[in-house]
Design an enzyme around this catalytic site. Structure first.
Site, PDB file in Angstrom:
ATOM      1  N   LYS A  31      -0.026 -11.829   4.215  1.00 10.88           N
ATOM      2  CA  LYS A  31       0.623 -10.514   4.082  1.00 10.88           C
ATOM      3  C   LYS A  31       1.156 -10.070   5.443  1.00 10.88           C
ATOM      4  O   LYS A  31       0.497 -10.250   6.473  1.00 10.88           O
ATOM      5  CB  LYS A  31      -0.398  -9.502   3.532  1.00 10.88           C
ATOM      6  CG  LYS A  31       0.175  -8.168   3.097  1.00 10.88           C
ATOM      7  CD  LYS A  31      -0.921  -7.302   2.454  1.00 10.88           C
ATOM      8  CE  LYS A  31      -0.394  -5.963   1.952  1.00 10.88           C
ATOM      9  NZ  LYS A  31      -1.472  -5.176   1.288  1.00 10.88           N
TER      10      LYS A  31
ATOM     11  N   SER B 169      -4.932  -2.849  -3.871  1.00  4.78           N
ATOM     12  CA  SER B 169      -3.728  -3.571  -3.466  1.00  4.78           C
ATOM     13  C   SER B 169      -3.811  -5.098  -3.535  1.00  4.78           C
ATOM     14  O   SER B 169      -2.802  -5.771  -3.343  1.00  4.78           O
ATOM     15  CB  SER B 169      -3.322  -3.153  -2.047  1.00  4.78           C
ATOM     16  OG  SER B 169      -2.658  -1.922  -2.085  1.00  4.78           O
TER      17      SER B 169
ATOM     18  N   SER C 232      -0.153  -3.125  -3.076  1.00  2.59           N
ATOM     19  CA  SER C 232       0.856  -3.345  -2.058  1.00  2.59           C
ATOM     20  C   SER C 232       1.024  -4.824  -1.659  1.00  2.59           C
ATOM     21  O   SER C 232       2.014  -5.172  -1.036  1.00  2.59           O
ATOM     22  CB  SER C 232       0.493  -2.558  -0.798  1.00  2.59           C
ATOM     23  OG  SER C 232      -0.725  -3.040  -0.247  1.00  2.59           O
TER      24      SER C 232
END
Ligand SMILES: [Mg+2]
Ligand SMILES: [Zn+2]
Lengths: 485, 94, 473
Positions: free
Chosen positions: C68, C167, C143
């Protein structure tokens, strides 16, 4: 209260101090960067103290240790558990947009030093340094600053006193006492000029007899004892003038300019501060363990106040001497070294104390460390002992000390070489006194008549004859003896 | 719930410039969210201690041993403006 | 073997270790796929395979890792999905990424995400939305939407995500993969660009439960750079359970949520049936304060975020809008650098912490948090796991929820209470509804990852979810 009343009122000053002390650890408060001592800008930084995204703080165990030592020295209650908060504000010296500081659960609570109560002692991190560069040469900014993060993250202990001080000189004097205590603890360099000891003062005035506190102002960052005294005096004068004119003191943060004596407001009032404190979620709480307490206790040296008490109690020094030597750590150390392991064997403590505090300091300069001078502690002790035994006079000893300061050496040898030995017992001195009386018959008559004032003439005569090596007391004794007084 | 004045005050604290448009929208949106959040006001929580961390560690301290710093050129490489080995910013006094 | 990217990470690691697969070839195969990705799942892809010397003997055997965007990676863009960090290349690497590299998982790519991890749809990225490989008109969740889409589409064998209020779990559910949110503190946060410090936790997004266990096994560990990190009391082992005999699953009676889609509820109930067939007992369990979770979360997370994001001021890195005076430099830099959702949360959090409101908001929310943690502790005295749907809906259409922040926040209804309590939870695929993936969430007590993974493994084997449709994306 009418204006005429206010002019008649006597006011008293109420002062509380907030002192930021840079701790003399090896590394910063929350990262492994070594502390900076004037290195080129931004060479003592890492992701943590630069506030890079993702970097996290980890508290320095030694800073906690120093905090505990300070708490113990000041008689604080050491919190079994303390936490850090975030104090949020934007400024280029604050890389994270918040300062990590202890807020409502500090490491040390309460305490006392001398006559002043301590409110709290807490730990926090120092900010970066801003250098104003004026016109930058860039297209837009006409005025700019350069940020250097070397200092950023240096561990600070903030000591907050209760409002127990009543005037500027006492405040400065108390601060000296605090500085000596911190220096003895070895937790800080406590150098005001270099910023390792910084003091803010909260100042208010109130009518004498009133117990309520007036509106206080905060005078920021005064970096010498002299400025503190002058700053507080100037602010008290300003407040008194306002109140006497029927006005009201406003709560604000102020700056004292030592060059112009001007006091200016640091922050516009409309921008109310809202630091949005909340518990720092990146740090775990500090829970004081018996081991930590034991280690701090073991590291505590004898503190100046305790030393002064010991000098008075065990050595019989006057309170003034004891205090002076104990709070000027280096003088106290020299004094004790001169006294030797066997206490007063060589020199009597009080005369020795006087010689260290007066004669030696006068020759070396107020801030010098006598340990770094040519005078060996044992040499001074020997000299003071010779004075005590009347082997050398005060005046002679002063000359010996001049020699010691200039080039060191052994007082006995100097006395012998310079012929400074006291003209000792009555055998040697009596004929000289006799000759002096004979040479000044009118004086001798007046002395016989009970008038003692002119004895100085005789003493002066003898001193001239002996080149100052005679003892004034002994001369007086012989005069009385020979005149049958 | 939260009016224009409050939005402007909070935006100032947060150092956020908001356009006229954004101020209005923010007031509406924040009021909506706050309306939902107000739900926690129903609970009686007087004797409940606050929790900062659920899994709590204590005394995770660091030994006072220096670690290498970053080279200055690396530190300044990411900076928007640099002068004399430091980060250049408009003067806070201006 | 024709397509080496069809292997799970564990299978690939085994093949490399046994000498049947060349790690450079494996990296190149994924590198090509990631570079060709058209879901906007990546913000950066490695341009060459790293030296593979000796990786065959490492535990992760050179199986490449997608990370990420918000993990700091030295010399590689780490922008957290934000314009304010455009072009930012950190001088250091996050501890967990470093740890995984040591274990033999080299950095393949950085994945797209909601800006600063704020969002549940990946529409809040400054670098554009990520598309769901199951249906490109729909969101992948957020996310960690880029990580989820990368793994679900098969362009990465596995990926790192972060979970603050859901997330990892929610995008895993919406893309038909496995996502594990570990016990708070078991994985170092050092180098993770922070959203909400007391909630953020890194975890794996993988094709199956075994891969999740394998990756997590090499993520855990106390880190001297993160003073909130701790040692996991157990060694993480690969799951083997096929049955759930003696296990009690608790379905929270207070966490029904009116907005749950019928199809999602149907898959959830079917999964409970599967569990019972495997020997589990299913009971109702009380979590009286869980329903307040969302409210508490939307105070705590924005409050911490408002402070964490103060460092983005245009002074030391990232974007700056030049101005003659400091205040304008700050306010315009932050105005232009942050997206709408980030601004909203900074405002919300600043308000909640501001003078006069702290007690009513932040203080209260932290007390609600205490009650929620207590609820779970009580529940785990009678049940082994708490189970819920992961998200109330299947992947929704891009743009369909962007106008109402509150509606978007409801995505986290089932995941947030567990985050507030710091507990481990996993989302596994429970089947399809309307042809779109549905997730099943299983949460356990702190440090129960081994049990959570075992139970999830047993369910996974019995459900036999077919990921082909997503992989074809
Ligand atoms: Mg302070
Ligand atoms: Zn540092």
């Amino acid at each position: 209260m009418s204006a005429t009343d206010t002019t008649a009122t006597e006011y008293e000053t109420v002062i509380g101090l907030e002192i930021h002390v840079q701790l003399a650890t090896n590394t910063k408060m929350f990262c492994g960067c070594a502390l900076s001592f004037g290195e080129p800008p931004n060479t003592r930084t890492c992701p943590v103290c630069l506030g890079l995204p993702g970097a996290l703080p980890v508290a320095n165990a030694e800073a906690i240790h120093y905090g505990l030592m300070m708490g113990m020295a000041l008689g604080s209650t050491l919190a079994p558990r303390s936490i850090f908060h975030r104090k949020n504000y934007f400024y280029p010296d604050s890389p994270k947009g918040y300062q990590i500081s202890q807020y409502d659960e500090p490491l040390c609570l309460g305490g006392q030093l001398g006559d002043v109560r301590i409110h709290r002692v807490h730990l926090e991190e120092d900010a970066a340094k801003l250098v104003h560069v004026g016109a930058s040469g860039r297209l837009h900014a006409s005025d700019a600053s350069i940020v250097d993060f070397n200092r950023c993250g240096t561990p600070l202990a903030e000591i907050v006193t209760e409002p127990d001080l009543r005037d500027a000189s006492t405040a400065a004097e108390w601060l000296r006492m605090l500085r000596a205590t911190l220096r003895t603890l070895g937790v800080s360099d406590v150098n005001m000029e270099e910023g390792s000891l910084r003091c803010d003062a909260n100042i208010s005035i109130r009518p004498v007899g009133s117990t309520e506190l007036g509106t206080k102002t905060e005078l920021k960052n005064m970096n010498s004892f002299r400025y503190i005294e002058r700053g507080i005096r100037a602010e008290v004068a300003r407040q008194t003038a306002i109140v006497r004119a029927g006005g009201q003191v406003e709560q604000e943060t102020l700056h004292f300019d030592p060059r112009t004596e001007a006091i200016t407001s640091l922050r516009s009032k409309e921008e109310a501060h809202d630091y949005r404190y909340f518990p720092e979620p990146d740090l775990s709480p500090v829970a004081i363990t018996p081991d930590m307490l034991e280690r701090a206790q073991a590291a505590l040296p004898e503190l100046p106040l305790a030393r002064a008490e010991r000098f008075e109690r065990d050595l019989g020094l006057s309170a003034d001497s004891a205090h002076l030597l104990a709070f000027r750590t280096e003088l106290g150390d020299f004094f004790e070294a001169a006294l030797g392991e066997n206490g007063s064997q060589a020199a009597e403590p009080q005369p020795l104390a006087n010689w260290v505090a007066n004669e030696l300091v006068a020759r070396l300069g107020t801030d010098a460390d006598p340990a770094a001078s040519n005078v060996a502690p044992g040499a001074l002790a020997r000299l003071v002992a010779m004075v005590g035994a009347k082997q050398v006079t005060q005046g002679g000893a002063r000359q010996v000390l001049d020699k010691l300061v200039a080039g060191g050496g052994d007082p006995d040898a100097i006395v012998a070489a310079e012929g400074l030995g006291a003209v000792g017992g009555s055998d040697e001195l009596a004929p000289i006194v006799e000759a002096a009386l004979a040479a000044n018959p009118d004086v001798a008559d007046r002395l016989r008549g009970g008038e003692m004032k002119p004895i100085g003439v005789i003493v002066g005569h003898v001193m001239r004859e002996t080149k100052g090596r005679a003892d004034g007391g002994e001369i007086t004794r012989l005069v009385r003896e020979q005149l049958g007084l | 719930m939260i009016d224009r004045e409050q939005v402007l005050h909070v935006a100032k604290l947060a150092r956020l410039e908001l356009s006229e448009d954004e101020v209005g929208r923010m007031a509406t949106e924040l009021s909506g969210v706050l309306g939902h959040i107000e739900k926690i006001g129903e609970l009686s929580l007087d004797d409940v201690p606050p929790t900062s961390h659920v899994v709590e560690v204590e005394n995770a301290l660091r030994a006072d041993v220096p670690r290498p710093c970053l080279p200055r050129e690396v530190v300044l490489e990411q900076a928007p403006a640099v002068q004399d080995g430091g980060f250049l910013v408009p003067s806070p006094q201006a | 073997m024709t397509d080496i990217t069809a292997l799970t990470a564990k299978q690939a690691a085994d093949a490399v270790a046994s000498g049947d697969l060349d790690p450079t070839e494996l990296f190149e195969a994924y590198r090509a796929k990631a570079a060709a990705d058209d879901l906007n799942a990546y913000t950066w892809v490695a341009d060459a395979a790293p030296a593979a010397n000796g990786v065959a003997t490492t535990p992760l055997a050179g199986v490449p890792l997608a990370v990420k965007d918000l993990f700091a990676t030295k010399g590689v863009p780490s922008q957290a999905g934000s314009r304010i960090l455009e072009g930012y290349r950190p001088p250091y690497t996050a501890s967990v990424v470093e740890r995984l590299a040591q274990a033999g998982a080299p950095l393949l790519a950085k994945t797209n995400q909601d800006e600063f991890a704020m969002g549940s749809s990946n529409e809040n990225s400054a670098y554009g939305p990520v598309l769901n490989p199951w249906d490109r008109t729909r969101v992948p969740g957020g996310s960690s939407g880029g990580s989820a889409a990368a793994v679900a589409s098969g362009s990465a064998p596995w990926a790192l995500g972060t979970d603050t209020g859901g997330s990892i779990r929610q995008p895993a559910a919406l893309t038909g993969i496995v996502g594990l949110k570990p016990t708070y503190g078991t994985v170092s946060r050092y180098g993770m660009i922070a959203f909400a410090s007391s909630l953020d936790q890194a975890g794996p997004l993988t094709r199956d439960v075994t891969d999740a266990a394998l990756l997590y096994r090499h993520m855990v560990g106390q880190d001297h750079c993160d003073s909130t990190s701790l040692q996991h009391p157990e060694e993480i082992v690969l799951p083997t359970a096929q049955r759930l005999d003696g296990i009690t699953l608790g379905v929270p009676e207070d966490l029904t949520g009116e907005g749950v889609e019928a199809g999602v509820l149907a898959r959830f109930e079917e999964t409970l049936k599967v569990a019972e067939e495997l020997g589990a007992k299913v009971v109702r369990v009380a979590l009286p304060h869980a329903d307040y979770g969302l409210s508490a979360y939307y105070v705590i997370a924005p409050a911490e975020a408002s402070s964490n994001l103060s460092r983005f001021d245009g002074v030391r890195y990232g974007k700056r809008v030049d101005a003659d005076d400091l205040l304008t430099m700050y306010t315009t830099t932050r105005h232009d650098g942050f997206g709408a959702e980030v601004k909203r949360r900074i405002m919300l959090g600043t308000y909640a912490l501001s003078s006069g409101y702290y007690d009513a908001y932040y203080g209260r929310a932290q007390r609600v948090r205490t009650k929620i943690a207590e609820d779970f502790a009580t529940a785990f005295q009678t049940v082994d796991f708490v189970v819920t749907p992961t998200a109330p809906t299947v992947p929704f259409k891009l743009g369909s929820k962007t106008s109402d922040p509150l509606e978007m926040y409801l995505n986290d209804y089932f995941t947030v209470p567990i985050s507030l309590a710091g507990l481990p939870a996993i989302s596994i695929p429970a089947g399809l509804s309307e042809g779109l993936p549905v997730g099943f969430q299983l949460a356990g007590p702190a440090f129960s990852e081994n049990r959570v993974l075992d139970a999830a493994h047993a369910l996974e084997q019995a459900i036999g979810f077919d990921a082909t449709a997503g992989r074809a994306g």
